[in-house]
Enzyme design. Structure first.
Site, short mmCIF file in Angstrom:
data_model
loop_
_atom_site.label_atom_id
_atom_site.label_comp_id
_atom_site.label_asym_id
_atom_site.label_seq_id
_atom_site.Cartn_x
_atom_site.Cartn_y
_atom_site.Cartn_z
CG HIS A 284 -0.29 -0.04 2.49
ND1 HIS A 284 0.24 -1.41 3.08
CD2 HIS A 284 0.04 0.84 3.37
CE1 HIS A 284 0.75 -1.11 4.28
NE2 HIS A 284 0.79 0.33 4.43
CG HIS B 292 4.83 5.31 5.71
ND1 HIS B 292 5.26 5.10 7.00
CD2 HIS B 292 3.76 5.73 5.82
CE1 HIS B 292 4.18 5.37 7.79
NE2 HIS B 292 3.20 5.86 7.04
CG HIS C 32 -0.04 8.03 3.77
ND1 HIS C 32 -0.89 6.64 4.10
CD2 HIS C 32 0.55 8.10 5.26
CE1 HIS C 32 -0.58 6.08 5.15
NE2 HIS C 32 0.53 6.80 5.82
CD GLU D 218 -3.01 8.62 6.00
OE1 GLU D 218 -2.33 8.39 6.97
OE2 GLU D 218 -3.77 7.62 5.77
CG HIS E 218 2.55 9.39 8.47
ND1 HIS E 218 1.45 8.46 7.99
CD2 HIS E 218 2.00 10.42 8.48
CE1 HIS E 218 0.37 9.15 8.21
NE2 HIS E 218 0.69 10.61 8.39
CB THR F 149 -3.50 6.01 9.14
OG1 THR F 149 -2.50 5.98 8.31
CG2 THR F 149 -3.50 7.26 10.14
#
Ligand SMILES: NS(=O)(=O)c1nccs1
Ligand SMILES: [Zn+2]
Length: 249
Positions: free
Chosen positions: A52, A82, A84, A94, A107, A187
């Site tokens: 993901h 990482h 998002h 996020e 993050h 998350t």
């Protein structure tokens, strides 16, 4: 794990992440300390496509790269970072700030090595994990991101990893280290409510072309029909009765 009993409502509440941060409701807490980052660039280890997203993993068998102070008690060991992102530059972060979405969010994941022996154990406890969130805003290409992006073609499909040593993570931090902080969750699965979230108020830059490189990663393994990680940001969750604290008035 994960259900809190709020007496006045006689019901069980979740403390999930991400959330929308309403900056005018955040409460200045003068007892909050400045964040103290102590990262050793030599603890960088490898980049892994985890399906993901991709994780940049660090050596976390001893306290060589740690986060201390801020809202935290003790020391939290760096284990990975990482990102998002969204299917376009219009969304991707996020956390939201007063309903504003950024095109991506970094993050930086740490775990409480004063109280626990591994990330997996720490993630079972409310004080186990500390994640620093840094917003990415559209602008000039970020040179520190480029050194990561040029390796993504080596981890195109799920499960692939490549060595990635000697990385100066300080280069991904903004000048201003003021932050908001609240108690929440991971998350992504398993969504454990173990995270002290520390969201930096200043964003770093990313270019549209760099974000396009993120979207070329595949969530599928090399022998499957390719499906791309076009987006991987979770919707915002109810704040319920949580209070967001701010390190500055
Ligand atoms: N997106 S996150 O930083 O909350 C996270 N999820 C699982 C491990 S770290
Ligand atoms: Zn994350």
């Amino acid at each position: 794990m994960g259900l809190h009993y709020s007496h006045h409502k006689h019901c069980l509440t979740h403390h999930q992440s991400p959330i929308n941060i309403h900056t005018r409701t955040a409460k200045y807490d003068p007892s909050l300390k400045p964040l103290k980052f102590n990262y050793d660039p030599k603890t960088a280890k490898r980049i892994v496509n985890v399906g993901h997203c991709f994780n940049v993993e660090f050596e976390d068998t001893c306290d060589r790269s740690v986060l201390t102070d801020g809202p935290l008690t003790g020391h939290y060991r760096l284990c990975q970072f990482h990102f998002h992102w969204g299917s376009s530059d219009k969304d991707g972060s996020e956390h939201n700030i007063d309903g504003k979405l950024y095109p991506a969010e970094l993050h930086i994941v740490h775990w409480n090595s004063k109280s626990y022996a591994t990330f997996a154990e720490a993630a079972q406890h409310p004080d186990g994990v500390a994640v620093v969130g840094v917003f990415l805003k559209l602008g000039n290409a970020n040179p520190f991101l480029q050194s990561i992006i040029e390796n993504l073609d080596k981890v195109k499909t799920k499960g692939k990893a490549c060595p990635f040593t000697e990385f100066d993570l300080d280069g991904l931090l903004p000048k201003d280290l003021n932050y908001w902080t609240y108690m929440g969750s991971l998350t992504t699965t398993p969504y454990f409510e173990c995270v002290t979230w520390i969201i930096l108020q200043e964003a770093i830059s990313v270019s549209s072309e760099q974000l396009e490189q993120f979207r070329r990663l595949q969530r599928t393994s090399e022998n499957e029909n390719p499906s791309f990680i076009l987006e991987n940001h979770r919707p915002v969750q109810p704040l319920d009765h949580r209070v967001v604290l701010s390190s500055c008035p």
